[in-house]
Each structure stands twice: as C-alpha cells, then as structure tokens.
Design a protein around this motif. Sequence first.
Motif, PDB file in Angstrom:
ATOM      1  N   ALA A   1      -9.333  -6.265   4.803  1.00 29.78           N
ATOM      2  CA  ALA A   1      -8.358  -7.346   4.668  1.00 29.78           C
ATOM      3  C   ALA A   1      -8.875  -8.669   5.223  1.00 29.78           C
ATOM      4  O   ALA A   1      -8.731  -9.726   4.584  1.00 29.78           O
ATOM      5  CB  ALA A   1      -7.049  -6.955   5.356  1.00 29.78           C
TER       6      ALA A   1
ATOM      7  N   VAL B   1       0.864  -1.184   0.000  1.00 29.89           N
ATOM      8  CA  VAL B   1       0.000   0.000   0.000  1.00 29.89           C
ATOM      9  C   VAL B   1       0.900   1.233   0.000  1.00 29.89           C
ATOM     10  O   VAL B   1       1.639   1.474   0.962  1.00 29.89           O
ATOM     11  CB  VAL B   1      -0.933   0.032   1.231  1.00 29.89           C
ATOM     12  CG1 VAL B   1      -1.932   1.183   1.096  1.00 29.89           C
ATOM     13  CG2 VAL B   1      -1.664  -1.286   1.383  1.00 29.89           C
TER      14      VAL B   1
ATOM     15  N   LEU C   1      -8.406  -0.561   3.126  1.00 33.21           N
ATOM     16  CA  LEU C   1      -7.889  -1.913   2.855  1.00 33.21           C
ATOM     17  C   LEU C   1      -7.663  -2.679   4.152  1.00 33.21           C
ATOM     18  O   LEU C   1      -7.889  -3.895   4.213  1.00 33.21           O
ATOM     19  CB  LEU C   1      -6.593  -1.833   2.054  1.00 33.21           C
ATOM     20  CG  LEU C   1      -6.718  -1.324   0.620  1.00 33.21           C
ATOM     21  CD1 LEU C   1      -5.359  -1.326  -0.083  1.00 33.21           C
ATOM     22  CD2 LEU C   1      -7.716  -2.166  -0.183  1.00 33.21           C
ATOM     23  N   ARG C   2      -7.234  -1.986   5.202  1.00 35.58           N
ATOM     24  CA  ARG C   2      -7.087  -2.645   6.512  1.00 35.58           C
ATOM     25  C   ARG C   2      -8.427  -3.157   7.010  1.00 35.58           C
ATOM     26  O   ARG C   2      -8.532  -4.266   7.557  1.00 35.58           O
ATOM     27  CB  ARG C   2      -6.482  -1.649   7.496  1.00 35.58           C
ATOM     28  CG  ARG C   2      -6.359  -2.153   8.925  1.00 35.58           C
ATOM     29  CD  ARG C   2      -5.546  -1.163   9.752  1.00 35.58           C
ATOM     30  NE  ARG C   2      -5.560  -1.492  11.165  1.00 35.58           N
ATOM     31  CZ  ARG C   2      -6.368  -0.934  12.075  1.00 35.58           C
ATOM     32  NH1 ARG C   2      -7.231   0.016  11.683  1.00 35.58           N
ATOM     33  NH2 ARG C   2      -6.324  -1.288  13.344  1.00 35.58           N
TER      34      ARG C   2
ATOM     35  N   LEU D   1      -1.441  -6.835   4.179  1.00 38.65           N
ATOM     36  CA  LEU D   1      -0.942  -5.534   3.736  1.00 38.65           C
ATOM     37  C   LEU D   1       0.493  -5.305   4.172  1.00 38.65           C
ATOM     38  O   LEU D   1       0.942  -5.826   5.194  1.00 38.65           O
ATOM     39  CB  LEU D   1      -1.815  -4.404   4.301  1.00 38.65           C
ATOM     40  CG  LEU D   1      -3.315  -4.458   3.992  1.00 38.65           C
ATOM     41  CD1 LEU D   1      -4.027  -3.306   4.689  1.00 38.65           C
ATOM     42  CD2 LEU D   1      -3.567  -4.429   2.500  1.00 38.65           C
TER      43      LEU D   1
ATOM     44  N   ALA E   1      -5.144   3.070   2.847  1.00 38.05           N
ATOM     45  CA  ALA E   1      -4.622   2.114   3.818  1.00 38.05           C
ATOM     46  C   ALA E   1      -5.685   1.721   4.843  1.00 38.05           C
ATOM     47  O   ALA E   1      -5.823   0.540   5.203  1.00 38.05           O
ATOM     48  CB  ALA E   1      -3.394   2.702   4.520  1.00 38.05           C
TER      49      ALA E   1
END
Length: 462
Positions: free
Chosen positions: A43, A24, A39-40, A50, A36
């Motif tokens: 995930a 990322v 996506l965290r 990541l 970030a």
Amino acid sequence: MLLQRVARTIGKYQMLRQGDVAGVAVSGGADSVCLAGVLRALAGQLGFRLHILHLNHGLRGAESDGDAAFVASLAEEWGLPWTIQRAELDTTHGNLEQEARRARQRFFAEATRTLGLSRVATGHTLSDQAETVLFRLVRGSGPGGLAGILPVTAEGLIRPLLEVERAEVRQWLGSQGLWWREDSSNLDLRFRRNVLRQRILPDLEEHVRAGSGRALARLASIAASEEDYWRESVEDAFRRSITGENPYIFNTIELRRLHPALIRRVLRLGLERTAGSLRRFTQEHVERLLRLVLQADGEGQAVLPGVTARRSFEWLRLAPPELERAADWAIGLPEPGRASAGPVTLEVVEDATVCPPPADGAECLYNVGRDWLDFDRLSFPLILRNLHAGDTYQPVGRDRPVKLKHLMQSERVPSWNRPDWPMIVSKGRIVWARRFGAAAWAAAGPGTRRVLRVGEVEGIRG
C-alpha cells in the motif's frame, strides 16, 4: 518474490492507482489473509489505502461467527478500518453457493457505494482459475467461458493473486508468521468445486501432467485475450443484426451472412444481455440457438434457463419467459374517442371531412384508406381487445371471411406479436383489425353519411 509478482499483476491490469481506496474481501481463510497481508505491504509503495470487508454467511454457526471475530481482530491488529455484515440467506430452495455469491455481490456493491471504495479485491488465485476452467470445460462452455475468472470485472472486482498458486500463498503466510482460519465446508465433497480441488486436479498433476493447473490458467488468459480481440467485432455484428430490443429480435438473414464463429458470439451476447449474465448457460445452449438461426424452416423454439428463444419467419427473439404470453385485455369505448388497453392506444373519431362520392367518380378519403368505418352500421359501446383463438372476419377486398391467424401468416407477422394484436368489435363482430383494416360489412362506402376514422396513436401504450 511474491510481493513483486503481485505488484506486477496490479500494474499489468491497472487494478489500482495512487490515491485509490481498495476494499479487501477477507473471509479469514488462507487466500484472503494472504491478499490482505500482501496489499498492506504494497500500500505505501503503490499509494493506495485499504478497508477490510467481511460478510458472515452464518451457515456454519459458531464457526462462521469465529471467522468474523478473527477478521475483526486481524484488521484491528493491522490498524485497518473494517466493515462486517451478516447475510440472511434463503436456504430453503435453489443453489446455496449461488445464493451466497449473490449476497457477496450485494455486499460489495453497497460497501463500494457507502464507503467510497475504488475497487474491491478478492483472493482468487491461479489455482482457483484452474478449477474454474476445468469445471467450465466439462460443463460444456464455449471459448468465451474458458476465459474463467477475470483479473478485473466491470463491477469493480480485482484479483491481485490471480497469478499466484495456492501452495505459494501458504508458503508466504508461513514466512510471515501469519495464521488463518480453515473453513470446514472446503472439505465437503457435496460441493463440486471441492471435488475438483481435492481429487481431480491433484490426480491430473500427479498422473497426467505436472503443471496442469498452470496450463489451465494459461488457457484462461489466452481465451480472455481472444475474447477481448473479438469484442468490437461482436458488438458491431450484434447491432447490425438486431431489429428490436427489450426483448432482442435478430434478423436471421443478416446473421447467416456471418461466419458461424461470429454468429455464436453474437448469440452468446444476446443471451447475456437478456438474462443478465451467462452463468446458467453452456455452449450447447448457444448451439441450439445457432440451429434455429441456420434452419430453413422459419418456425421453432428453444427453452433455455431464464430465456425463451423463438424463431418466426426470418426473425429470432430472445425473451424472458414472462414475456411469452400476455394476458387477454379489453376495454369498452362508449362513444368516439381515445381508448387504451394492453399495449395499444387507438383513436376512434368521427371525421366530417369525408365527402359523398362525387358525380365524376373522383376518389374520396374512404376509398384511399382501410381504416374508415360507417358510423351508422356500428353499435356502441365498441370493444377494443386483443386477438382471440379462432378470430375470423372479412376485410375489405376479400370475397369471404378468413381467420386472422392466416392473414398474419401471409403478412409474415412474427408469432410473438400476434397475442396482443388489437382489434375493434361491435356486438361480437370484428369491425377492424390492425394492418388489415375495416371489415367489409362495417367499412365506409358510397352510402355512408357519418364516418369513423380508426388510428393507432404512436408511442403510447395502454
């Protein structure tokens, strides 16, 4: 909800699969922090891991160092692995934005290789897409350029936020209580993208049409879809129309059988493969190539950024400028044997199989080919060299000397092949030239006792 929309974007473009490790790219700005964070949050649901990446360009001194420290602190707080590097940029010449972009590309490629990343995600948004399309429109891009920022690239970059506007990014960050860093250079109107972002697009939204940004992004999506549709046809037409690679040489007769829309795309592909990318080209460059293809006259040239296009007879060549003129070359041949110089290797060997003319007039070998020389008329060392300006000789079958330039024109030798054209010289006189054979004065004939046979060794360059 923003998380669901990003998850749909990831699925629609198959950006990440279960088990992937995604790098990322986090600059510390709002878009990358949002990327970030989103996506965290996704995930665990989507089954990927990541790794935070940050490249410190060092262009803003302490401010740049502060960005790097912020990113490291954020990654630590979230329990994510991180890699931070410092770039060494050449700021003395060229385009600073382009130099920084190349540094990021190198960083991402190295991180992908060394960290085992599946993809690298960047924080480009729908607003970035609108800016890119608008900039390319006014720059003169063709349909292909209007595809803008691709959701997934061949280099492994993905853009999960590409269907999210910048305003939505900040709203989500606020709802999550997340902070970000402001890059002071984003306010610097010396950068063209900042002019679009700070002035032009807001004016379009306010005074021309609300939703202009989304309309431009939609245009990019449509253009990308149409380019994808064209891809197979363009590749097929490209292969059918080229007669040589490295550099690419096109048969303009084949190209003129195609619709102009397809010719443009074939030429655009040629530019991309010659230069390595299309970043420096506009549609006007493609149009200049199209005019060279369609013109009746078989000569012409167009000097483009990093590519020189030359038309000669029915061929069009695209080549880097450094291939345009090779240096003169020459090598001595002290005795019969093999000689290599420039791009050519010749064999000049004594041949004992050639017979004297029989009484019944049957042909001997020296009457069959043009590459047989009378050994005793020559003086060693022979010189193998390339064409020089003004070179003149009288080939077998001609009643007077003629310039090699005129022979090449009559034989339709493309202009780019002429500078390296090989010939053999004895005491300053040309005795042999490729394709045109032996000079009349040096050719084997009825009185010949010893014969030299000249042959070009295929597949071997000097």
